[in-house]
Design a protein around this motif. Structure first.
Motif, mmCIF file in Angstrom:
data_model
loop_
_atom_site.group_PDB
_atom_site.id
_atom_site.type_symbol
_atom_site.label_atom_id
_atom_site.label_comp_id
_atom_site.label_asym_id
_atom_site.label_seq_id
_atom_site.Cartn_x
_atom_site.Cartn_y
_atom_site.Cartn_z
ATOM 1 N N PRO A 24 15.527 22.724 1.047
ATOM 2 C CA PRO A 24 14.276 23.370 0.636
ATOM 3 C C PRO A 24 13.586 22.698 -0.545
ATOM 4 C CG PRO A 24 16.151 24.691 -0.044
ATOM 5 C CD PRO A 24 16.707 23.570 0.775
ATOM 6 N N HIS A 25 12.269 22.920 -0.643
ATOM 7 C CA HIS A 25 11.437 22.284 -1.674
ATOM 8 C C HIS A 25 10.185 23.134 -1.821
ATOM 9 C CE1 HIS A 25 8.904 19.146 -3.545
ATOM 10 N NE2 HIS A 25 10.033 18.562 -3.874
ATOM 11 N N PRO A 26 9.681 23.279 -3.055
ATOM 12 C CA PRO A 26 8.544 24.185 -3.227
ATOM 13 C C PRO A 26 7.201 23.638 -2.753
ATOM 14 C CG PRO A 26 9.186 23.207 -5.320
ATOM 15 C CD PRO A 26 10.204 22.779 -4.320
ATOM 16 N N HIS B 91 20.042 10.356 -1.724
ATOM 17 C CA HIS B 91 18.672 10.891 -1.715
ATOM 18 C C HIS B 91 17.762 9.794 -2.253
ATOM 19 C CE1 HIS B 91 15.086 13.206 -2.763
ATOM 20 N NE2 HIS B 91 15.517 14.113 -1.912
ATOM 21 N N CYS B 92 16.555 9.712 -1.701
ATOM 22 C CA CYS B 92 15.646 8.623 -2.096
ATOM 23 C C CYS B 92 15.128 8.776 -3.522
ATOM 24 C CB CYS B 92 14.475 8.562 -1.128
ATOM 25 S SG CYS B 92 13.440 10.045 -1.144
ATOM 26 N N LEU B 93 15.152 10.017 -4.073
ATOM 27 C CA LEU B 93 14.549 10.344 -5.362
ATOM 28 C C LEU B 93 13.024 10.140 -5.272
ATOM 29 C CD1 LEU B 93 17.074 8.711 -7.888
ATOM 30 C CD2 LEU B 93 17.212 10.974 -6.806
ATOM 31 N N PRO B 94 12.224 10.906 -5.963
ATOM 32 C CA PRO B 94 12.595 11.922 -6.943
ATOM 33 C C PRO B 94 13.152 13.170 -6.250
ATOM 34 C CG PRO B 94 10.227 12.019 -6.557
ATOM 35 C CD PRO B 94 10.747 10.851 -5.769
ATOM 36 N N VAL B 95 14.118 13.805 -6.914
ATOM 37 C CA VAL B 95 14.752 14.976 -6.315
ATOM 38 C C VAL B 95 14.635 16.176 -7.241
ATOM 39 C CG1 VAL B 95 17.110 14.648 -7.230
ATOM 40 C CG2 VAL B 95 16.792 15.693 -4.983
ATOM 41 N N MET C 25 4.375 0.703 1.170
ATOM 42 C CA MET C 25 5.165 1.183 0.021
ATOM 43 C C MET C 25 5.310 2.711 0.125
ATOM 44 S SD MET C 25 3.920 -1.208 -3.165
ATOM 45 C CE MET C 25 2.383 -0.341 -3.492
ATOM 46 N N GLU C 26 5.367 3.208 1.301
ATOM 47 C CA GLU C 26 5.332 4.573 1.837
ATOM 48 C C GLU C 26 3.907 4.891 2.222
ATOM 49 O OE1 GLU C 26 7.250 8.079 0.053
ATOM 50 O OE2 GLU C 26 6.201 9.352 1.473
ATOM 51 N N ALA C 27 3.706 4.844 3.526
ATOM 52 C CA ALA C 27 2.411 5.218 4.088
ATOM 53 C C ALA C 27 2.542 6.605 4.705
ATOM 54 C CB ALA C 27 1.956 4.156 5.075
ATOM 55 N N VAL D 76 0.839 -1.213 0.000
ATOM 56 C CA VAL D 76 0.000 0.000 0.000
ATOM 57 C C VAL D 76 0.866 1.252 0.000
ATOM 58 C CG1 VAL D 76 -1.798 1.311 1.224
ATOM 59 C CG2 VAL D 76 -1.771 -1.198 1.358
ATOM 60 N N ARG D 77 0.601 2.150 -0.933
ATOM 61 C CA ARG D 77 1.180 3.501 -0.881
ATOM 62 C C ARG D 77 0.075 4.489 -0.581
ATOM 63 N NH1 ARG D 77 5.712 6.862 -4.059
ATOM 64 N NH2 ARG D 77 6.870 5.478 -2.681
ATOM 65 N N SER D 78 0.148 5.121 0.555
ATOM 66 C CA SER D 78 -0.847 6.153 0.895
ATOM 67 C C SER D 78 -0.181 7.208 1.772
ATOM 68 C CB SER D 78 -2.068 5.526 1.549
ATOM 69 O OG SER D 78 -2.035 5.544 2.907
ATOM 70 N N PHE D 79 0.131 8.343 1.161
ATOM 71 C CA PHE D 79 0.890 9.404 1.830
ATOM 72 C C PHE D 79 0.059 10.087 2.912
ATOM 73 C CE2 PHE D 79 3.719 10.705 -2.064
ATOM 74 C CZ PHE D 79 4.347 9.475 -2.018
ATOM 75 N N ALA D 80 0.768 10.776 3.774
ATOM 76 C CA ALA D 80 0.118 11.672 4.740
ATOM 77 C C ALA D 80 -0.743 12.671 3.983
ATOM 78 C CB ALA D 80 1.177 12.409 5.550
ATOM 79 N N ALA E 285 4.940 21.000 0.038
ATOM 80 C CA ALA E 285 5.010 20.364 1.360
ATOM 81 C C ALA E 285 5.125 18.853 1.192
ATOM 82 C CB ALA E 285 3.760 20.714 2.168
ATOM 83 N N LEU E 286 6.200 18.267 1.683
ATOM 84 C CA LEU E 286 6.410 16.823 1.543
ATOM 85 C C LEU E 286 6.259 16.127 2.895
ATOM 86 C CD1 LEU E 286 9.464 16.578 -0.885
ATOM 87 C CD2 LEU E 286 7.025 16.589 -1.417
ATOM 88 N N PRO E 287 5.839 14.852 2.845
ATOM 89 C CA PRO E 287 5.656 14.080 4.081
ATOM 90 C C PRO E 287 6.960 13.893 4.869
ATOM 91 C CG PRO E 287 4.740 12.922 2.162
ATOM 92 C CD PRO E 287 5.484 14.097 1.637
ATOM 93 N N GLN E 288 6.795 13.467 6.117
ATOM 94 C CA GLN E 288 7.962 13.130 6.959
ATOM 95 C C GLN E 288 8.321 11.647 6.863
ATOM 96 O OE1 GLN E 288 5.213 14.493 9.238
ATOM 97 N NE2 GLN E 288 5.705 16.593 8.662
HETATM 98 C C1 AN0 Z 1 7.571 11.843 -1.746
HETATM 99 C C2 AN0 Z 1 7.999 12.146 -0.309
HETATM 100 O O1 AN0 Z 1 8.800 13.052 -0.101
HETATM 101 O O2 AN0 Z 1 7.537 11.453 0.612
HETATM 102 C C3 AN0 Z 1 8.047 10.467 -2.169
HETATM 103 C C4 AN0 Z 1 9.484 10.158 -1.919
HETATM 104 C C5 AN0 Z 1 9.822 8.742 -2.105
HETATM 105 N N1 AN0 Z 1 8.150 12.817 -2.636
HETATM 106 C C6 AN0 Z 1 7.417 13.620 -3.403
HETATM 107 O O3 AN0 Z 1 6.211 13.616 -3.319
HETATM 108 C C7 AN0 Z 1 8.136 14.535 -4.344
#
Ligand code: AN0
Ligand code: CP
Length: 318
Positions: free
Chosen positions: A175-177, A273-277, A141-143, A109-113, A179-182
């Motif tokens: 920095p990043h334009p 770096h995990c990428l994408p960067v 797969m990144e929750a 499962v991939r489900s971001f914050a 807001a990305l998850p922790q």
């Molecule tokens: C995600 C993050 O920072 O969690 C995925 C990284 C593996 N990155 C973006 O959304 C750019």
């Protein structure tokens, strides 16, 4: 292993790493293990590496693979219980999950914050619903809060490239334009602490991570000081965790972009770096393209971490 959501599930790290290096020597050693077993990968968010490397890992183990992109062709899912479903959501996740479970043997499962409610995210509400209602082994797969397949691949990479038993590893905010998850920094911290490296986290004030993941890591607010003598530098952006700023961008200071100035004070550190960067936000072209950059072998090791995790999940099925 019945689930994989964090470092606690993988067991002894030395044993897991030994299995990883065994897999790397012969990726098809357990190709019979997954025969007639089906992996379902469910994506609520975009992916390049996780999608490809996990599918490849499943193929290494002889599994069949189904991929579902929830936002492209599936019904929109309601995730809150008790809602009167008169809006745009056609199906409830509490039916969708057991249905998905009925077609497969293992679910990723991939489900971001979502950054709307910190408790909702940090309780891993969606991932836990899969664990509770699918009836199948589930892996992240990144929750919302963790990306353990990434951190395991990072650990494998550091073990391959380190030249001393206990390298200095520095994770730096950049920095990043958007807001990305922790999730990535949380997991990296969790796995580095478990590996017992000399681990330092550096970020501007206000970017403190959940203490549960920071553990005993040294937090240094002066980026240049943190980088001194580093053997590995791990760049990553994340949005604020603390208090009312949860999920917000509170600093966009480009002096934190990782470049030659910072790398010059390290012990000729490898860059990770995990990428994408985003180039020239997180890291300069010169550093990411330089001889010490590990971003490509690091991404390649995602296949290895996923192969180990799927093997351990398959071992638990009978
Ligand atoms: C995600 C993050 O920072 O969690 C995925 C990284 C593996 N990155 C973006 O959304 C750019
Ligand atoms: N590192 C990582 O998980 O990349 P994707 O978001 O492309 O899967």
């Amino acid at each position: 292993m019945k689930k994989f959501t964090g470092v606690q599930d993988i067991g002894d790290l030395k044993v897991a790493l030994a299995l990883a290096f065994e897999m790397k020597k012969d990726r098809f050693k357990y190709v019979e293990l997954g025969r007639n077993k089906t992996l379902l990968m469910v994506f609520f968010n975009s992916s390049l590496r996780t999608r490809l490397s996990t599918q490849k890992a499943a193929m290494n183990l002889g599994m069949n693979v189904i991929v579902l992109d929830i936002n492209q062709g599936a019904w929109k899912l309601e995730t809150e219980r008790g809602v009167i479903m008169d809006g745009d959501k056609s199906e409830h996740i509490l039916e969708a999950i057991p249905v998905m479970g009925s077609y497969c043997d293992i679910i990723g499962v991939r489900s971001f914050a979502q950054f709307e409610d910190r408790d909702y995210d940090y309780n891993e509400t969606i991932l836990n619903q899969f664990i509770q209602y699918s009836g199948k082994p589930v892996f992240s797969m990144e929750a919302a809060t963790c990306h353990p397949l990434q951190a395991f691949a990072d650990l494998i990479t550091i073990e391959e490239y380190k030249t001393k038993p206990r390298p200095k590893v520095v994770m730096s905010w950049a920095p990043h334009p958007r807001a990305l998850p922790q999730a990535v920094p949380n997991s990296f911290a969790e796995w580095m602490n478990a590996a017992d490296y000399d681990f330092v986290i550096t970020h501007p004030h206000g970017y403190e991570l959940d203490p549960k993941f920071v553990g005993d890591a040294h937090v240094e607010y002066d980026q240049m000081k943190a980088f001194e003598g580093a053997d590995f530098v791990y760049g990553k952006n994340w949005a604020a965790y603390a208090g009312d700023n949860y999920g917000r961008i509170i600093c966009s200071d480009r002096s934190w972009t990782i470049g030659d100035r910072q790398m010059a004070v390290t012990n000729n550190a490898h860059f990770m770096h995990c990428l994408p960067v985003r180039r020239n936000m997180i890291v300069t072209d010169d550093v990411i393209e330089g001889p010490q950059s590990l971003v490509i072998p690091e991404a390649a090791n995602r296949e290895i971490s996923a192969t180990v995790v799927l093997k351990k999940l398959l071992d638990s099925i009978e």
